[in-house]
Enzyme design. Structure first.
Site, PDB file in Angstrom:
ATOM      1  CE  LYS A   1      72.312  -2.114  16.667  1.00  0.00           C
ATOM      2  NZ  LYS A   1      72.083  -2.490  18.021  1.00  0.00           N
TER       3      LYS A   1
HETATM    4  P1  FBP Z   1      71.409   0.956  22.140  1.00  0.00           P
HETATM    5  O1  FBP Z   1      72.842   1.197  21.749  1.00  0.00           O
HETATM    6  O2  FBP Z   1      70.829   2.133  22.837  1.00  0.00           O
HETATM    7  O3  FBP Z   1      71.248  -0.337  22.870  1.00  0.00           O
HETATM    8  O4  FBP Z   1      70.592   0.876  20.757  1.00  0.00           O
HETATM    9  C1  FBP Z   1      70.721  -0.218  19.899  1.00  0.00           C
HETATM   10  C2  FBP Z   1      69.370  -0.821  19.653  1.00  0.00           C
HETATM   11  O5  FBP Z   1      69.424  -1.954  18.831  1.00  0.00           O
HETATM   12  C3  FBP Z   1      68.365   0.182  19.082  1.00  0.00           C
HETATM   13  O6  FBP Z   1      68.391   0.220  17.680  1.00  0.00           O
HETATM   14  C4  FBP Z   1      67.085  -0.304  19.636  1.00  0.00           C
HETATM   15  O7  FBP Z   1      66.153   0.700  19.838  1.00  0.00           O
HETATM   16  C5  FBP Z   1      67.475  -0.871  20.953  1.00  0.00           C
HETATM   17  O8  FBP Z   1      68.816  -1.238  20.887  1.00  0.00           O
HETATM   18  C6  FBP Z   1      66.645  -2.077  21.272  1.00  0.00           C
HETATM   19  O9  FBP Z   1      67.082  -2.608  22.477  1.00  0.00           O
HETATM   20  P2  FBP Z   1      66.285  -3.774  23.186  1.00  0.00           P
HETATM   21  O10 FBP Z   1      65.590  -4.540  22.102  1.00  0.00           O
HETATM   22  O11 FBP Z   1      67.335  -4.559  23.889  1.00  0.00           O
HETATM   23  O12 FBP Z   1      65.343  -3.102  24.108  1.00  0.00           O
END
Ligand code: FBP
Length: 273
Positions: free
Chosen positions: A177
């Site tokens: 991802k």
């Molecule tokens: P989003 O689509 O809301 O960005 O979520 C994906 C994700 O990887 C979540 O699993 C996680 O909580 C968040 O993004 C972490 O985002 P960051 O580390 O950039 O704050």
């Protein structure tokens, strides 16, 4: 790696993971736009939408809610994660084991790797344990591959994102991802770098329907196999509508315009009811 065609978290080799670990990663502030999403049941219900092939949550939510949803939701057990209440070099606590996830009926594990952090080495070693147990227990492996920390100056630079995708392959993830690197050529390069590991785009903070669907479409056309998304779904008043649109773009190879029609159709329905 295990081909996505064999995985319960895929449909026709494509993936739409709904992530809901934000209460840990960002805190309740992420639920302010749609206060009902503070209640995990609201988002577990969203995850029953047929476009969602996997639902990523932390241990506490999995233990408390997954038993009521196991017939309708495929569980991606997000094993590590941490709050943003502390400061320091990026790192992530391993909050549950892959064995425990398997006991709960998880279809896949999810694991964050902060390549470039001063903690990269220990995180990679923790990933090794989880990945090998996942193989033994026949669970898929999804890596949240997010370069950040002292070694990384710009975490969305194309070369950095391609490196993130490659780390997924090198360390044995089925799915990496990654953040969208800004243009289709850079995304295609990242997908090439991942080779047999499938790449999914990370959702990011909420944008408008058209901009979001257009980026997802670009990523898919560049070789991504889907999306792992949180806020761009559950921070919408009508999350089912955007999931209808995403279903078109991800699984039906529809145009952005067709996807927007699907979003709008659902929105009108919701208003009429
Ligand atoms: P989003 O689509 O809301 O960005 O979520 C994906 C994700 O990887 C979540 O699993 C996680 O909580 C968040 O993004 C972490 O985002 P960051 O580390 O950039 O704050």
């Amino acid at each position: 790696m295990r081909p996505l065609t064999d995985s319960p978290i895929a449909r026709d080799g494509k993936v739409l993971i709904l992530a809901y670990d934000h209460g840990l990663e960002h805190g309740p502030v992420d639920f302010e736009d749609v206060p009902a999403t503070m209640n995990p049941e609201t988002v577990f219900d969203i995850a029953t939408h047929e476009a969602v092939t996997g639902f990523a949550v932390q241990k506490g939510l999995a233990e408390a809610y997954y038993p009521s949803y196991e017939d309708d939701v495929n569980l991606v057990a997000k094993l590590n994660g941490t709050s943003n209440l502390w400061m320091g070099e990026p790192n992530s606590a391993v909050n549950w084991s892959a064995e425990k996830a398997a006991d709960l009926g998880a279809d896949a594990i999810g694991f964050t790797l902060y390549g470039g952090s001063n903690h990269e080495v220990e995180m990679a070693e923790e990933f090794r344990d989880a990945q090998e147990t996942a193989r033994d227990k026949d669970m898929g492996v999804v890596m949240w591959s997010y370069p950040r920390g002292q070694g990384v100056k710009n975490d969305t630079k194309p070369g950095t994102i391609s490196y993130a995708a490659r780390l997924g392959l090198e360390l044995g993830a089925d799915v990496a991802k990654i953040k969208y690197p800004g243009d289709p050529e850079a995304m295609a390069h990242a997908c090439d770098a991942a080779a047999t590991t499938d790449v999914v785009m990370s959702g990011g903070s909420k944008t408008n329907d058209e901009a979001f669907l257009r980026t997802v479409k670009e990523a898919m056309d560049a070789g991504a196999k889907g999306l792992a998304v949180g806020r761009n779904v559950f921070q919408r008043e009508n999350p089912e509508a955007i999931l209808d649109g995403l279903e078109k773009v991800i699984f039906e190879e529809s145009s952005v315009e067709e996807a927007l029609d699907a979003v709008e159709g659902n929105g009108k329905q919701a208003t009429l009811e």
